[in-house]
Motif scaffolding. Structure first.
Motif, PDB file in Angstrom:
ATOM      1  N   ALA A  99      30.533  63.278  34.466  1.00 26.17           N
ATOM      2  CA  ALA A  99      31.054  63.367  35.824  1.00 26.17           C
ATOM      3  C   ALA A  99      29.877  63.492  36.778  1.00 26.17           C
ATOM      4  CB  ALA A  99      31.993  64.561  35.969  1.00 26.17           C
ATOM      5  N   ALA A 100      30.089  63.046  38.013  1.00 22.21           N
ATOM      6  CA  ALA A 100      29.046  63.118  39.035  1.00 22.21           C
ATOM      7  C   ALA A 100      29.643  63.677  40.315  1.00 22.21           C
ATOM      8  CB  ALA A 100      28.438  61.751  39.290  1.00 22.21           C
ATOM      9  N   VAL A 101      28.857  64.522  41.005  1.00 24.75           N
ATOM     10  CA  VAL A 101      29.249  65.070  42.292  1.00 24.75           C
ATOM     11  C   VAL A 101      28.649  64.196  43.385  1.00 24.75           C
ATOM     12  CG1 VAL A 101      29.308  67.122  43.744  1.00 24.75           C
ATOM     13  CG2 VAL A 101      29.099  67.362  41.265  1.00 24.75           C
ATOM     14  N   TYR A 102      29.506  63.733  44.302  1.00 29.53           N
ATOM     15  CA  TYR A 102      29.052  62.882  45.403  1.00 29.53           C
ATOM     16  C   TYR A 102      29.332  63.565  46.736  1.00 29.53           C
ATOM     17  CZ  TYR A 102      28.517  58.762  42.384  1.00 29.53           C
ATOM     18  OH  TYR A 102      28.111  57.878  41.424  1.00 29.53           O
ATOM     19  N   VAL A 103      28.487  63.237  47.710  1.00 26.80           N
ATOM     20  CA  VAL A 103      28.723  63.589  49.107  1.00 26.80           C
ATOM     21  C   VAL A 103      28.777  62.287  49.890  1.00 26.80           C
ATOM     22  CG1 VAL A 103      27.699  64.606  51.178  1.00 26.80           C
ATOM     23  CG2 VAL A 103      27.747  65.896  49.053  1.00 26.80           C
ATOM     24  N   ALA A 104      29.769  62.197  50.784  1.00 25.36           N
ATOM     25  CA  ALA A 104      29.955  60.977  51.565  1.00 25.36           C
ATOM     26  C   ALA A 104      30.022  61.305  53.047  1.00 25.36           C
ATOM     27  CB  ALA A 104      31.228  60.265  51.129  1.00 25.36           C
ATOM     28  N   ALA A 105      29.382  60.466  53.858  1.00 29.05           N
ATOM     29  CA  ALA A 105      29.422  60.616  55.313  1.00 29.05           C
ATOM     30  C   ALA A 105      28.980  59.312  55.957  1.00 29.05           C
ATOM     31  CB  ALA A 105      28.511  61.758  55.769  1.00 29.05           C
ATOM     32  N   ASN A 106      29.586  58.988  57.095  1.00 26.58           N
ATOM     33  CA  ASN A 106      29.191  57.809  57.869  1.00 26.58           C
ATOM     34  C   ASN A 106      29.163  56.525  57.045  1.00 26.58           C
ATOM     35  OD1 ASN A 106      28.756  59.472  60.196  1.00 26.58           O
ATOM     36  ND2 ASN A 106      26.755  60.057  59.339  1.00 26.58           N
ATOM     37  N   GLY A 107      30.108  56.407  56.129  1.00 26.43           N
ATOM     38  CA  GLY A 107      30.216  55.182  55.346  1.00 26.43           C
ATOM     39  C   GLY A 107      29.287  55.086  54.157  1.00 26.43           C
ATOM     40  N   LYS A 108      28.502  56.124  53.891  1.00 20.11           N
ATOM     41  CA  LYS A 108      27.549  56.100  52.796  1.00 20.11           C
ATOM     42  C   LYS A 108      27.811  57.254  51.838  1.00 20.11           C
ATOM     43  CE  LYS A 108      23.906  54.042  55.677  1.00 20.11           C
ATOM     44  NZ  LYS A 108      22.523  54.197  56.192  1.00 20.11           N
ATOM     45  N   THR A 109      27.521  57.028  50.547  1.00 19.13           N
ATOM     46  CA  THR A 109      27.648  58.084  49.549  1.00 19.13           C
ATOM     47  C   THR A 109      26.314  58.295  48.858  1.00 19.13           C
ATOM     48  OG1 THR A 109      28.317  56.509  47.839  1.00 19.13           O
ATOM     49  CG2 THR A 109      30.079  57.576  49.090  1.00 19.13           C
ATOM     50  N   ARG A 110      26.125  59.504  48.365  1.00 20.47           N
ATOM     51  CA  ARG A 110      24.947  59.783  47.553  1.00 20.47           C
ATOM     52  C   ARG A 110      25.310  60.823  46.498  1.00 20.47           C
ATOM     53  NH1 ARG A 110      22.129  64.474  49.164  1.00 20.47           N
ATOM     54  NH2 ARG A 110      22.907  65.410  51.108  1.00 20.47           N
ATOM     55  N   PRO A 111      24.779  60.679  45.292  1.00 18.97           N
ATOM     56  CA  PRO A 111      25.073  61.641  44.226  1.00 18.97           C
ATOM     57  C   PRO A 111      24.238  62.909  44.400  1.00 18.97           C
ATOM     58  CG  PRO A 111      23.626  59.930  43.409  1.00 18.97           C
ATOM     59  CD  PRO A 111      23.965  59.548  44.815  1.00 18.97           C
ATOM     60  N   LEU A 112      24.849  64.049  44.077  1.00 18.46           N
ATOM     61  CA  LEU A 112      24.119  65.316  44.103  1.00 18.46           C
ATOM     62  C   LEU A 112      23.692  65.746  42.710  1.00 18.46           C
ATOM     63  CD1 LEU A 112      26.060  67.623  46.609  1.00 18.46           C
ATOM     64  CD2 LEU A 112      24.072  66.168  47.033  1.00 18.46           C
ATOM     65  N   ALA A 113      24.598  65.577  41.742  1.00 16.82           N
ATOM     66  CA  ALA A 113      24.304  66.057  40.391  1.00 16.82           C
ATOM     67  C   ALA A 113      25.256  65.401  39.421  1.00 16.82           C
ATOM     68  CB  ALA A 113      24.437  67.582  40.326  1.00 16.82           C
ATOM     69  N   THR A 114      24.906  65.434  38.146  1.00 17.01           N
ATOM     70  CA  THR A 114      25.770  64.912  37.093  1.00 17.01           C
ATOM     71  C   THR A 114      26.053  66.005  36.067  1.00 17.01           C
ATOM     72  OG1 THR A 114      23.875  64.096  35.832  1.00 17.01           O
ATOM     73  CG2 THR A 114      24.927  62.556  37.358  1.00 17.01           C
ATOM     74  N   VAL A 115      27.169  65.839  35.362  1.00 16.60           N
ATOM     75  CA  VAL A 115      27.579  66.775  34.321  1.00 16.60           C
ATOM     76  C   VAL A 115      27.840  65.972  33.058  1.00 16.60           C
ATOM     77  CG1 VAL A 115      29.309  68.459  33.592  1.00 16.60           C
ATOM     78  CG2 VAL A 115      28.659  68.315  36.007  1.00 16.60           C
ATOM     79  N   LYS A 116      27.223  66.369  31.958  1.00 15.99           N
ATOM     80  CA  LYS A 116      27.554  65.777  30.666  1.00 15.99           C
ATOM     81  C   LYS A 116      28.738  66.557  30.105  1.00 15.99           C
ATOM     82  CE  LYS A 116      24.386  62.615  30.591  1.00 15.99           C
ATOM     83  NZ  LYS A 116      24.783  61.184  30.700  1.00 15.99           N
ATOM     84  N   GLY A 117      29.894  66.083  30.451  1.00 21.43           N
ATOM     85  CA  GLY A 117      31.123  66.775  30.100  1.00 21.43           C
ATOM     86  C   GLY A 117      32.184  66.425  31.131  1.00 21.43           C
ATOM     87  N   VAL A 118      32.959  67.400  31.576  1.00 16.85           N
ATOM     88  CA  VAL A 118      33.982  67.160  32.586  1.00 16.85           C
ATOM     89  C   VAL A 118      33.793  68.138  33.736  1.00 16.85           C
ATOM     90  CG1 VAL A 118      35.631  66.270  30.903  1.00 16.85           C
ATOM     91  CG2 VAL A 118      35.669  68.697  31.486  1.00 16.85           C
TER      92      VAL A 118
END
Length: 638
Positions: A99-118
């Motif tokens: 799983a990956a944590v994303y932040v989105a704003a102004n039409g753009k997204t960027r990943p913050l972190a990933t999890v090996k699991g759920v």
């Protein structure tokens, strides 16, 4: 013991043209009430593939789409969360094993972190500098007892998944796992000062221990856990007051995690004895939030979904909005603005497809119109009756235009639970809404969905009324309701069917061993023998609040309420189905009932769906089950 319906979007036929029904879930309103975000899809999917949804930001007044976010075309997105300033959203994208944590704003997204699991439940810190989430590193299965269980091989119980609170800075980087690694956290929320979290959690197996979860405070720096309270009820949705002094939560007799219905309780954040502030409330609370004016909450009250303002000291309630619909949001049933004056939700009923509504209470107006042309497929009646001093309610759906003078067979569909309730859900064409009910109605049946004693919607006394009496008063309520339904619709009471899943599957097994009124039955994920079930299932902690003791301490009540003990009464042809890896109601229970019926020469069939858990999720399996169910009822009732 509730089946979870997989989120999907499918095609419908409106006139001669194919029209995609837009599906919505997990709507969240920004603090200022100006914008909202939801997970949406008009994807029809394809053979062997689930529909894909995207994260959509809209103007809360007009419904205009402002941005769409889809950083992972093969991922499923978890409920989004607004930053405190209302400029960004955080969400989690999940795929097999990560799983990956994303932040989105102004039409753009960027990943913050990933999890090996759920992972799930991204939430912004009050200062907007961090995002928290629930993470299970190295998970052996999807989170939740309704998901397919891990294969039972090797040393059983030697390793337990731990769902933990984790944080990641807005600048990105490695996750910081905070809560103790021996505790499974079910829910959490930031304290308004950002110094810690309030959470529900328990040590040991996460599937099994929600029913004994404690209310805890977890320090946001050290991860140290302090128990606030050990309630005698189940608890959901803990929330901290703006002055960081009080925790409010929903407590009561509940079944599966996430099936919420109870009273409102408060307890000092420092610790103490929880206080029920709404002990006489004639409904079941299912959502709450602290806002500038105090507590706002949602509740099922009879056939009405309601929003209420609640005085945190006295528990006095003021109704803000109500409607005979099903409403849902990312957290609870409605999502509120910071001042509690505005709200947003996804609403639907039996004849209207899901739509987004928003506005200042009590005026919640539709802001999406994608599904306005989706046709009504059924007629619907709200049926009320009395039995043994209880006021009981249910829903009866049938053909749009019944043929004059014709009598129709009727299927009684019993909900899961035990503590739950049937609320209006869209019954659309093709595979939308509740396709099984649509297909039954299309084949010439009425379908009756009762809310007998033990259900949500009428207060805790009503919800607790089937404790140690499963299949007793609740079955008598249902049978009385059948007669009430026959008074308002052209139902042939000599051609009755019975069906249900989970607790509804048990009630089906119980019904055919205690009544001859039903001429055909379909029992999904049921319980035949509470004695053997106690040692087979992965969630035995739920049973003690409902039976009053463990099976080892009071085996007589477990045996008394077991359908297998009265199996020789059974004459009704019964189709049985279950998921191969069902944690909540293991396949052995269905096999035991099937074996008994076969030995007694009662027509029966057993279908075990490969790799499925408590809910039948794979589209091909869902279609096969609907086909088998319809063929079974047609064989014996038409």
């Amino acid at each position: 013991m509730l089946a979870r319906t997989a989120f999907a979007a499918t095609a419908i036929l409106a006139g001669s043209q194919a029209q995609a029904v837009r599906e919505f879930r997990a709507v969240a309103l920004a603090a200022d009430g100006e914008r909202l975000v939801a997970i949406e899809s008009a994807d029809t999917g394809a053979a062997g593939r689930k529909a894909h949804a995207v994260v959509v930001v809209r103007d809360a007044r007009s419904g205009k789409i402002l941005n769409e976010y889809d950083p992972c075309r093969h991922c499923a997105y978890d409920r989004p969360s607004w930053s405190p300033d209302g400029r960004s959203v955080a969400f989690i994208a999940s795929e097999q094993g990560s799983a990956a944590v994303y932040v989105a704003a102004n039409g753009k997204t960027r990943p913050l972190a990933t999890v090996k699991g759920v992972a799930n439940s991204a939430r912004w810190s009050p200062d907007g500098k961090q995002v928290a989430l629930l993470a299970t590193v190295g998970a052996s299965k999807e989170t939740g007892a309704t998901a397919a269980g891990a294969r039972l091989v090797g040393e059983i119980g030697s390793r337990e998944d731990a769902q933990r609170i984790a944080t990641v800075p807005l600048t990105g980087g490695a996750l910081k796992l905070l809560s103790p690694d021996d505790t499974f956290i079910y829910e959490y929320d930031w304290a308004p000062d950002g110094k810690g979290f309030v959470a529900t959690g328990a040590k040991g197996n996460g599937d099994n221990n929600w029913w004994v979860a404690k209310l805890a405070y977890i320090d946001a720096t050290s991860g140290a856990l302090r128990v606030i309270a050990t309630p005698t009820t189940q608890l959901n949705m803990p929330r901290v007051s703006p002055d960081v002094r009080t925790v409010a939560y929903i407590g009561g007799l509940m079944s599966d995690f996430g099936a919420i219905g109870g009273d409102l309780y408060t307890v000092p954040l420092a610790g103490g004895e929880p206080k029920n502030i709404t002990p006489a409330f004639k409904g079941s609370f299912n959502g709450l939030a602290w806002k500038q004016g105090g507590i706002v909450a949602t509740a099922l009250m009879g056939d009405q979904m309601t929003a209420l303002a609640v005085d945190a000291a006295s528990g006095a309630t003021t109704r803000l909005w109500s409607a005979p619909v099903t409403a849902s949001a990312a957290d609870g049933r409605l999502s509120f603005s910071a001042d509690g004056a505005s709200a947003a939700a996804i609403v639907e009923d039996f004849t209207h497809a899901p739509r987004l509504v928003a506005g200042r209470l009590p005026q919640l107006q539709p802001i999406t119109h994608d599904n306005d042309a989706a046709p009504a497929q059924v007629s619907v009646q709200n049926v009320s009756w009395t039995n043994e001093g209880f006021n009981v309610q249910g829903w009866l759906v049938g053909p749009l235009l019944p043929t004059a003078g014709k009598k129709y067979p009727m299927i009684v569909q019993v909900h899961g639970g035990p503590a739950s309730a049937v609320t209006p859900r869209y019954i659309g064409p093709a595979d939308t809404g509740n396709p099984l009910v649509r297909e039954l109605v299309g084949a010439g049946y009425f379908v009756f969905m009762p809310n007998p004693r033990g259900s949500f919607g009428q207060g805790q006394e009503f919800t607790r009324a089937n404790r140690r009496d499963f299949g007793g008063g609740d079955l008598r309520d249902i049978l009385t309701g059948v007669d009430a339904a026959a008074q308002v619709a052209p139902v042939d009471t000599t051609r009755l069917g019975l069906m249900g899943h989970s607790y509804g599957g048990f009630m089906t097994m119980w019904g055919v061993t205690h009544s001859q009124r039903f001429k055909a039955a379909v029992a999904g994920a049921g319980i035949a023998n509470w004695i053997s079930y106690y040692g087979q299932n992965g969630i035995d902690q739920w049973m003690v609040p409902f039976f009053g003791a463990t099976m080892y301490d009071d085996p007589a009540i477990y045996r008394q309420l077991s359908p297998i003990d009265s199996i020789k009464v059974a004459k009704t042809p019964t189709l049985i189905y279950v998921g191969e890896r069902d944690v909540e109601t293991p396949a052995a229970q269905s096999m035991e009932f099937w074996h008994a019926l076969k030995a007694l020469n009662v027509p029966t069939s057993l279908m075990i769906y490969e790799d499925e858990g408590h809910g039948i999720r794979k589209p091909a399996h869902q279609q096969d089950l609907r086909r088998r169910t319809l063929e079974w009822f047609n064989r014996y009732l038409q």
